[in-house]
Design a protein around this motif. Sequence first.
Motif, PDB file in Angstrom:
ATOM      1  N   ILE A 114      -4.428   4.541  -8.531  1.00 14.78           N
ATOM      2  CA  ILE A 114      -4.634   3.291  -7.806  1.00 14.78           C
ATOM      3  C   ILE A 114      -3.287   2.640  -7.515  1.00 14.78           C
ATOM      4  O   ILE A 114      -2.315   2.865  -8.237  1.00 14.78           O
ATOM      5  N   GLY A 115      -3.243   1.831  -6.472  1.00 13.60           N
ATOM      6  CA  GLY A 115      -2.088   1.001  -6.166  1.00 13.60           C
ATOM      7  C   GLY A 115      -2.552  -0.440  -6.057  1.00 13.60           C
ATOM      8  O   GLY A 115      -3.615  -0.703  -5.500  1.00 13.60           O
ATOM      9  N   ILE A 116      -1.780  -1.359  -6.608  1.00 12.72           N
ATOM     10  CA  ILE A 116      -2.178  -2.767  -6.648  1.00 12.72           C
ATOM     11  C   ILE A 116      -1.028  -3.629  -6.127  1.00 12.72           C
ATOM     12  O   ILE A 116       0.083  -3.566  -6.649  1.00 12.72           O
ATOM     13  N   GLU A 117      -1.307  -4.441  -5.118  1.00 13.80           N
ATOM     14  CA  GLU A 117      -0.313  -5.341  -4.554  1.00 13.80           C
ATOM     15  C   GLU A 117      -0.280  -6.644  -5.352  1.00 13.80           C
ATOM     16  O   GLU A 117      -1.297  -7.051  -5.912  1.00 13.80           O
ATOM     17  N   GLN A 118       0.917  -7.292  -5.374  1.00 13.81           N
ATOM     18  CA  GLN A 118       1.068  -8.518  -6.147  1.00 13.81           C
ATOM     19  C   GLN A 118       2.027  -9.478  -5.455  1.00 13.81           C
ATOM     20  O   GLN A 118       2.963  -9.052  -4.793  1.00 13.81           O
TER      21      GLN A 118
END
Length: 190
Positions: free
Chosen positions: A75-79
């Motif tokens: 998964i990739g998660i933006e912040q």
Amino acid sequence: MSADEVHDPVAEEVKEPTKAEEVAKKIAERFPSASVEVKTNKWGRQRVWVRVPREDYKALMGFIKELDPEAHYSIGIEQDWGEELGFLAHLVIHYRDAPAVSLIVDVHAPKDDPVIPDISDIFPIALQFEREGMEMVGLDFEGAPDKRRLFLPEDFPEGIYPLRLDDKGISEEMVKNAGHPYLIKKGGKE
């Protein structure tokens, strides 16, 4: 020398590095600009955390694929970190040799230049998470082959990013008028 001072090498246990520690060491040696740390969670599982400058992000992801050609991009998660935008990628490597190594790669870009290299040529599944990051916080994944919106409708206002915590996020006015201009149909009628 007294009996208390006798050194018995057989009595000493030599601790072999864990797979996570070995992976962390290889990454730290190859990418000295990265911050690499092995953390153990409350269940005793180790995870490798890597904070890498965006200039080294694509090379690091290629190196992970070299370490394990079957590496799994989970998964990739933006912040939104205030002055910077971040992107966390979670990968699992060496999963055929339990326990697998859990790996978190953290890359940041300044808000006034929110560009991070696209890695979908290395991990094709990453593209869907990059597209989400583009539309939700305004990251730009340089070289991404598909920059279409993934979740937001095509008529959603340009330059507004729902997960941004600054003036480019959703305004209070938009929150108050939730649903407009997108009409909710009742029984197929407006």
